[in-house]
Design a protein around this motif. Structure first.
Motif, PDB file in Angstrom:
ATOM      1  N   GLU A 190      -0.487  -4.556   5.942  1.00 12.83           N
ATOM      2  CA  GLU A 190      -0.763  -4.624   4.508  1.00 12.83           C
ATOM      3  C   GLU A 190      -0.945  -6.079   4.075  1.00 12.83           C
ATOM      4  OE1 GLU A 190       2.167  -2.215   2.434  1.00 12.83           O
ATOM      5  OE2 GLU A 190       2.300  -0.897   4.181  1.00 12.83           O
ATOM      6  N   TYR A 246      -2.987   5.163   2.700  1.00 10.52           N
ATOM      7  CA  TYR A 246      -3.131   4.090   3.684  1.00 10.52           C
ATOM      8  C   TYR A 246      -4.497   4.174   4.359  1.00 10.52           C
ATOM      9  CZ  TYR A 246      -1.330   0.333   6.527  1.00 10.52           C
ATOM     10  OH  TYR A 246      -1.115  -0.902   7.078  1.00 10.52           O
ATOM     11  N   ASN A 264      -0.804  -0.597  -4.939  1.00 11.26           N
ATOM     12  CA  ASN A 264      -1.801  -0.739  -3.875  1.00 11.26           C
ATOM     13  C   ASN A 264      -2.614  -2.013  -4.051  1.00 11.26           C
ATOM     14  OD1 ASN A 264      -1.781   2.021  -2.333  1.00 11.26           O
ATOM     15  ND2 ASN A 264      -1.738   2.590  -4.494  1.00 11.26           N
ATOM     16  N   ILE A 300       0.853  -1.189   0.000  1.00 10.22           N
ATOM     17  CA  ILE A 300       0.000   0.000   0.000  1.00 10.22           C
ATOM     18  C   ILE A 300       0.888   1.237   0.000  1.00 10.22           C
ATOM     19  CG2 ILE A 300      -1.784   1.302   1.231  1.00 10.22           C
ATOM     20  CD1 ILE A 300      -2.730  -1.284   2.503  1.00 10.22           C
TER      21      ILE A 300
END
Length: 363
Positions: free
Chosen positions: A293, A220, A265, A215
């Motif tokens: 993540e 975020y 992402n 990410i």
């Protein structure tokens, strides 16, 4: 989401630091000189690792057990990048073998084709088949999307030239560590989309995401955490190896113009974009800014029915494997090999959804 129980230094880490004060394992301040001239620091750090790697290879006589071939892989912008293939000396050179296509870590800044020799030789010997290391181009000389493009061009080259390099194009596993995990996830994400468009299955059997960067900092999703202090990028901002100043430097040097860029992402991708993802294995550190993540992506893949294997090292920092004498470093090596083997075995059972296999009992 709350994985904060993993985010406190383990007894093992604390004891290791006390036993080895000369290593300064928790001293990770970003020197202003490094920030001003990261390329010079990168070259110095790469040279030091390459020297250490050569010594290890000589000590274990790995070059007697592993065959090495070098290739210059063309890229879309007319350049070439070095790719190195490792193969057990005991294998038949005329018999295609499975391959593990590897992207190294280092925040897109550190790493070279020589710095990965030891790890790749060990994997090739333990796995019994080919390991192919890709040396994509690094920051600050090259910005995004050079790295992701290089990764994709390397995968295409391996698939196109599989017969010439002695690998089975139907048995390709892709994997990477940290920034290499970012490249791995991006390559697989792109391949899944292309396979959907072309009405076929992805050409890779699985992916290994080890402490992956999934990410972009500027998008975020802190809103998914009931308590932002328990989010890994906040909780672990002062962790060893990858504290926030280094994380920010790597992000800034990559210079992604649009932080919403999908390939940076993958953990935020929509379900319809992730359907068709091949088997995926995760290796995660608990005391690591990048921890959550992996949890976010693993949860999505499991909900979509993607076979998923998961290991977490509670209380250990990002890339702790750099300290070979840390007891958990051997377990890291074992989990890496086991994960690659699991990815190749399409019939091996996945982990129980939502349950992470923990490597340490005393975070």
């Amino acid at each position: 989401m709350d994985n904060s129980q993993y985010g406190h230094p383990s007894k093992e880490w604390v004891a290791f630091g006390v036993a080895h004060p000369e290593l300064h394992i928790d001293d990770n301040a970003l020197d202003e000189e490094i920030a001003r001239d990261p390329a010079t620091y990168r070259d110095t750090a790469n040279a030091a690792k390459e020297e250490a790697v050569r010594a290890l290879i000589a000590e274990e006589k790995l070059d007697e057990h592993v065959l090495v071939e070098n290739y210059a892989v063309p890229t879309r912008d007319g350049a070439t990048i070095p790719v190195r293939a490792y193969r057990p000396a005991t294998t038949n050179p005329y018999q295609p073998v499975p391959a593990y296509l590897f992207f190294h870590g280092g925040g897109m800044l550190f790493g070279s084709i020589d710095s990965e020799d030891y790890s790749c030789m060990v994997w090739a010997r333990r796995l019994g088949f080919a390991v192919i290391s890709v040396c994509y181009r690094h920051t600050p000389d090259f910005k995004f999307p050079t790295q992701t493009n290089d990764a994709w061009d390397a995968l295409e080259w391996v698939l196109t030239n599989a017969a010439d390099i002695g690998v089975d194009p139907d048995c390709i596993i892709v994997g990477g560590v940290s920034a290499g995990g970012c490249l791995t996830a991006g390559v697989v994400f792109r391949e899944v989309a292309l396979a959907e468009q072309e009405g076929r299955k992805p050409r890779v059997k699985g992916q290994l995401l080890a402490i992956p960067w999934l990410i972009h900092r500027d998008v975020y999703p802190t809103d998914i955490f009931a308590d932002i202090e328990k989010c890994s990028i906040v909780q672990c901002a002062d962790a060893a190896v990858l504290p926030k100043p280094w994380y920010d430097l790597f992000t800034d040097l990559l210079a992604v113009e649009d932080p919403k860029e999908p390939i940076m992402n993958v953990a935020l991708a929509a379900d319809e974009e992730l359907r068709g993802t091949p088997r995926t294995a995760f290796i995660v550190c608990g005391w690591d800014m990048l921890r959550d993540e992996a949890f976010i992506l693993a949860d999505k893949l499991e909900r979509l029915g993607v076979p998923t294997k998961k290991h977490v090292f509670p209380g250990l920092p990002h890339a702790f494997r750099k300290y070979a004498d840390l007891p958990s470093s051997k377990r890291w090596d074992d989990r890496t090999v086991e994960s690659i083997q699991w990815l190749l075995d399409g019939d091996a059972p996945a982990d129980e959804p939502g349950k992470w296999q923990s490597e340490i009992s005393d975070p």
